[in-house]
Motif scaffolding. Structure first.
Motif, PDB file in Angstrom:
ATOM      1  N   ASN A   1      -2.952  -9.785  -2.129  1.00 14.16           N
ATOM      2  CA  ASN A   1      -3.250 -10.374  -0.815  1.00 14.16           C
ATOM      3  C   ASN A   1      -4.725 -10.741  -0.671  1.00 14.16           C
ATOM      4  O   ASN A   1      -5.544  -9.864  -0.374  1.00 14.16           O
ATOM      5  CB  ASN A   1      -2.971  -9.357   0.308  1.00 14.16           C
TER       6      ASN A   1
ATOM      7  N   GLY B   1      -3.744   0.428  -5.358  1.00 14.29           N
ATOM      8  CA  GLY B   1      -4.432   0.509  -4.072  1.00 14.29           C
ATOM      9  C   GLY B   1      -3.420   0.838  -2.996  1.00 14.29           C
ATOM     10  O   GLY B   1      -2.849  -0.069  -2.390  1.00 14.29           O
TER      11      GLY B   1
ATOM     12  N   ALA C   1      -1.349  -5.684  -3.367  1.00 13.86           N
ATOM     13  CA  ALA C   1      -1.672  -6.367  -2.104  1.00 13.86           C
ATOM     14  C   ALA C   1      -3.072  -5.955  -1.657  1.00 13.86           C
ATOM     15  O   ALA C   1      -3.902  -6.781  -1.285  1.00 13.86           O
ATOM     16  CB  ALA C   1      -0.644  -6.015  -1.034  1.00 13.86           C
ATOM     17  N   TRP C   2      -3.336  -4.659  -1.748  1.00 12.62           N
ATOM     18  CA  TRP C   2      -4.610  -4.124  -1.271  1.00 12.62           C
ATOM     19  C   TRP C   2      -5.663  -4.119  -2.385  1.00 12.62           C
ATOM     20  O   TRP C   2      -6.743  -4.658  -2.236  1.00 12.62           O
ATOM     21  CB  TRP C   2      -4.348  -2.724  -0.695  1.00 12.62           C
TER      22      TRP C   2
ATOM     23  N   ASN D   1       6.468  -8.821  -2.026  1.00  8.87           N
ATOM     24  CA  ASN D   1       7.213  -7.766  -2.726  1.00  8.87           C
ATOM     25  C   ASN D   1       8.700  -8.105  -2.778  1.00  8.87           C
ATOM     26  O   ASN D   1       9.368  -7.855  -3.787  1.00  8.87           O
ATOM     27  CB  ASN D   1       6.999  -6.411  -2.038  1.00  8.87           C
TER      28      ASN D   1
ATOM     29  N   ASP E   1       2.300  -3.752  -7.001  1.00 10.33           N
ATOM     30  CA  ASP E   1       1.925  -4.124  -5.642  1.00 10.33           C
ATOM     31  C   ASP E   1       0.420  -3.908  -5.506  1.00 10.33           C
ATOM     32  O   ASP E   1      -0.042  -2.805  -5.213  1.00 10.33           O
ATOM     33  CB  ASP E   1       2.698  -3.284  -4.621  1.00 10.33           C
TER      34      ASP E   1
ATOM     35  N   GLY F   1       2.692 -12.928   3.702  1.00  7.30           N
ATOM     36  CA  GLY F   1       2.390 -11.501   3.713  1.00  7.30           C
ATOM     37  C   GLY F   1       2.860 -10.784   2.459  1.00  7.30           C
ATOM     38  O   GLY F   1       3.755 -11.238   1.735  1.00  7.30           O
ATOM     39  N   GLY F   2       2.223  -9.641   2.214  1.00  7.51           N
ATOM     40  CA  GLY F   2       2.524  -8.842   1.027  1.00  7.51           C
ATOM     41  C   GLY F   2       3.941  -8.297   1.038  1.00  7.51           C
ATOM     42  O   GLY F   2       4.555  -8.117  -0.023  1.00  7.51           O
ATOM     43  N   SER F   3       4.470  -8.030   2.219  1.00  6.12           N
ATOM     44  CA  SER F   3       5.828  -7.487   2.300  1.00  6.12           C
ATOM     45  C   SER F   3       6.818  -8.497   1.743  1.00  6.12           C
ATOM     46  O   SER F   3       7.718  -8.148   0.976  1.00  6.12           O
ATOM     47  CB  SER F   3       6.175  -7.172   3.758  1.00  6.12           C
TER      48      SER F   3
ATOM     49  N   LEU G   1      -7.075  -2.872   6.990  1.00  8.10           N
ATOM     50  CA  LEU G   1      -7.330  -3.355   5.634  1.00  8.10           C
ATOM     51  C   LEU G   1      -7.814  -4.805   5.645  1.00  8.10           C
ATOM     52  O   LEU G   1      -8.559  -5.235   4.774  1.00  8.10           O
ATOM     53  CB  LEU G   1      -6.068  -3.250   4.780  1.00  8.10           C
TER      54      LEU G   1
ATOM     55  N   HIS H   1       3.836   1.139  -0.087  1.00  9.14           N
ATOM     56  CA  HIS H   1       3.972   0.462   1.209  1.00  9.14           C
ATOM     57  C   HIS H   1       5.443   0.428   1.624  1.00  9.14           C
ATOM     58  O   HIS H   1       6.325   0.251   0.793  1.00  9.14           O
ATOM     59  CB  HIS H   1       3.434  -0.965   1.090  1.00  9.14           C
TER      60      HIS H   1
ATOM     61  N   HIS I   1      -5.981 -11.924   1.822  1.00  9.14           N
ATOM     62  CA  HIS I   1      -6.396 -11.649   3.211  1.00  9.14           C
ATOM     63  C   HIS I   1      -6.797 -10.185   3.430  1.00  9.14           C
ATOM     64  O   HIS I   1      -7.198  -9.811   4.527  1.00  9.14           O
ATOM     65  CB  HIS I   1      -5.336 -12.103   4.237  1.00  9.14           C
ATOM     66  N   LYS I   2      -6.735  -9.389   2.389  1.00  8.38           N
ATOM     67  CA  LYS I   2      -7.204  -8.007   2.545  1.00  8.38           C
ATOM     68  C   LYS I   2      -8.630  -7.883   1.996  1.00  8.38           C
ATOM     69  O   LYS I   2      -9.558  -8.308   2.637  1.00  8.38           O
ATOM     70  CB  LYS I   2      -6.212  -7.048   1.920  1.00  8.38           C
TER      71      LYS I   2
ATOM     72  N   THR J   1      -1.916   2.044   0.583  1.00  4.01           N
ATOM     73  CA  THR J   1      -2.362   1.610   1.901  1.00  4.01           C
ATOM     74  C   THR J   1      -3.205   2.682   2.596  1.00  4.01           C
ATOM     75  O   THR J   1      -4.217   2.377   3.212  1.00  4.01           O
ATOM     76  CB  THR J   1      -1.127   1.240   2.743  1.00  4.01           C
TER      77      THR J   1
HETATM   78  C1  PLP Z   1      -0.759  -4.327   3.342  1.00  2.00           C
HETATM   79  C2  PLP Z   1       0.107  -3.964   2.218  1.00  2.00           C
HETATM   80  C3  PLP Z   1       1.334  -4.609   2.029  1.00  2.00           C
HETATM   81  C4  PLP Z   1       1.913  -5.545   3.040  1.00  2.00           C
HETATM   82  O1  PLP Z   1       1.187  -6.698   3.201  1.00  2.00           O
HETATM   83  P1  PLP Z   1       1.404  -7.589   4.522  1.00  2.00           P
HETATM   84  O2  PLP Z   1       0.620  -8.809   4.215  1.00  2.00           O
HETATM   85  O3  PLP Z   1       0.842  -6.792   5.654  1.00  2.00           O
HETATM   86  O4  PLP Z   1       2.867  -7.830   4.663  1.00  2.00           O
HETATM   87  C5  PLP Z   1       2.070  -4.298   0.901  1.00  2.00           C
HETATM   88  N1  PLP Z   1       1.609  -3.400   0.021  1.00  2.00           N
HETATM   89  C6  PLP Z   1       0.439  -2.755   0.176  1.00  2.00           C
HETATM   90  C7  PLP Z   1       0.003  -1.758  -0.856  1.00  2.00           C
HETATM   91  C8  PLP Z   1      -0.351  -3.010   1.287  1.00  2.00           C
HETATM   92  O5  PLP Z   1      -1.503  -2.338   1.464  1.00  2.00           O
END
Ligand code: PLP
Length: 506
Positions: free
Chosen positions: A315, A258, A287-288, A167, A285, A162-164, A102, A203, A317-318, A260
């Motif tokens: 995120n 979105g 993130a993506w 969250n 969430d 990071g997204g984790s 991603l 995720h 970075h994605k 994963t």
């Molecule tokens: C990638 C992702 C995360 C986690 O993000 P990291 O930056 O890898 O910790 C959380 N939720 C979703 C939907 C993701 O795709």
């Protein structure tokens, strides 16, 4: 390493800054040599004739590399050589044929930002030591909140590793909002079992919150999703009521924008209605999928209703291609992060400082030190503007639509699993011997077995990388990601042709 001046052969500390002030010129020369190594890697990353990777099994790779820490330091010459070797065996995640992850692509402006960040080498906890970066964080976070929704302007945000972890911040703030005494008194203040809800496609970091925060993963309820991977709102409400009838306390719902694997978008508005009816916190969430907030064309209906959430993970970075790591968490309500996480360490966050201490953001987080992830994003956004990012998002989506079209045109060789909502394209490759066969469970099993073998061939050839995985409904399948600015339609054609070249005889 020919032609290097003699000081390159001496031990490091003896001849560069800060040890030898008179060797400023030599220090510069060392760093310029390093930059040459980096530029060679960037050139190779963008060269379609170069391999994406030079694969070796771990035991062989160990033999190829000299990684040991010596008793006595090595020379500058050796260090330059070590840097070149490191990059030689590194997977080029910015290569136009890298469709594996991603987060991929190598945005050079964001990278330039990361170089500056490394050089400034500061910590983000106080204005005292990072004044410019703290103000940038403020500006960019406010801008991102405004993009989420007008009512978010006066909310709050922070960059997280990071997204984790983003969250996790949402979870912590939600619990704090509902049980403000939890921070001091702990678990005893909550009279009943807290329960959270997320889709079975979400995720894994969401489930991890339940484990980390003392609910137990059995109290993270996995709500069933439909064929396309979207949470079924009716099922959510049924499960919430089921838990309420047991005397439990449903308090938190995570809606994924979105997913994963499949790139699916949960219906936020329907989920928001349920959260309102049952007094639950709504976290999105994204993130993506968050990057698509920047596109007028693709934002709706995918992210419609996001402004109704209480918190959003996004995120850069994605999909936006900021360098790793760059993740943000946003709250509609201001003040929660601070009251939830503040520990008021006397040695960092003194109340009697020279400046307005609301700029000391460090006490909003559960970390102490915080890496500077803002500068690379700010610089990238300056370069692109909102318009440039919108074009970038639209291009990634259009290329994915092109891939879907090409897969359908070659339906003898490829099987499209579903119409994607995002840049995740899920499909099987069909080798020659399985082409004239009805598509049923038996053929899916056979196609699933081909995935790891074809992936191994890709990695050994070094010409292509595409990810695969199974899910609840089917065995292994390929999930292609177009999230890199380097990809063109020709690369998409190459992707399909190369899979066929490597896999037709399987
Ligand atoms: C990638 C992702 C995360 C986690 O993000 P990291 O930056 O890898 O910790 C959380 N939720 C979703 C939907 C993701 O795709």
């Amino acid at each position: 390493m020919n032609g290097l001046p003699s000081f390159f052969k001496e031990k490091v500390p003896s001849n560069i800054l800060p040890y030898k002030l008179e060797n400023e010129a030599q220090t510069r020369e060392f760093l310029q040599k390093l930059v040459d190594v980096l530029l060679d890697f960037i050139r190779a990353t963008n060269d379609r004739n170069e391999k994406i990777l030079d694969f070796h099994h771990p035991e062989d790779m160990q033999k190829l590399l000299d990684l040991k820490i010596p008793d006595q330091g090595v020379s500058l010459q050796q260090l330059i050589h070590d840097c070149a070797t490191t990059l030689k065996y590194q997977v080029k995640t910015g290569h136009p044929r890298f469709f594996n992850q991603l987060s991929c692509g190598l945005d050079l402006i964001s990278m330039a930002g990361e170089w500056l960040t490394a050089t400034a080498n500061t910590n983000m906890f106080t204005y005292e030591i990072a004044p410019v970066f703290i103000l940038m964080e403020n500006v960019v976070m406010t801008h991102m909140r405004e993009i989420i929704g007008n009512s978010w302007r006066n909310g709050d945000s922070i960059l997280a590793p990071g997204g984790s972890i983003s969250n996790l911040y949402a979870f912590l703030a939600a619990r704090h909002k509902m049980f403000p005494n939890y921070k001091e008194k702990g678990i005893a203040t909550i009279q009943g079992q807290l329960v959270m809800f997320t889709s079975d496609q979400s995720h894994y970091s969401v489930k991890s919150c339940a484990s980390v925060c003392g609910l137990g993963t059995d109290n993270c309820v996995m709500v069933p999703s439909d064929e396309c991977g979207r949470m079924i709102p009716r099922e959510l409400e049924r499960l919430v009521i089921e838990r309420k009838n047991k005397g439990h306390i449903p308090f938190f719902v995570c809606s994924t924008a979105g997913t994963t694997v499949l790139g699916a978008f949960d219906p936020i508005n329907d989920i928001a209605d349920i959260c309102e009816r049952h007094g639950m916190w709504l976290h999105v969430d994204a993130a993506w999928g968050g990057g698509l907030l920047l596109s007028k064309k693709y934002r709706h209906p995918r992210l419609s209703g996001i402004e109704r959430a209480n918190s959003v993970t996004w995120n850069p970075h994605k999909l936006m291609g900021a360098l790793l790591q760059c993740s943000t968490i946003h709250f509609k309500e201001d003040g929660l992060l601070m009251s939830c996480n503040q520990m008021s360490a006397d040695y960092l966050f003194m109340q009697d400082k020279l400046y307005d201490i609301k700029f000391d953001t460090g006490d909003k987080v559960i970390q102490c030190g915080r890496h500077n992830d803002i500068f690379k994003l700010w610089l990238q956004w300056r370069a692109k503007g909102d318009e440039g990012f919108e074009k970038h998002m639209d291009k990634l989506m259009e290329l994915s639509e092109y891939l879907v079209r090409r897969i359908k045109e070659q339906s003898d060789k490829f099987y499209l699993i579903m119409e994607p909502e995002m840049v995740n394209v899920s499909f099987w490759y069909i080798p020659a011997r399985l082409r004239n066969m009805p598509h049923n469970k038996h053929r899916e099993q056979e196609l699933g077995k081909m995935c790891p073998i074809l992936k191994a061939r890709m990695m050994q050839a070094g010409t292509l990388m595409v990810g695969y995985q199974p899910d609840e409904r089917r065995p292994n399948f390929f999930r292609n990601i177009i999230s890199s600015a380097a990809v063109t339609e020709k690369d998409v054609d190459f992707l399909l042709n190369e899979m066929d070249r490597l896999g037709h005889d399987l």
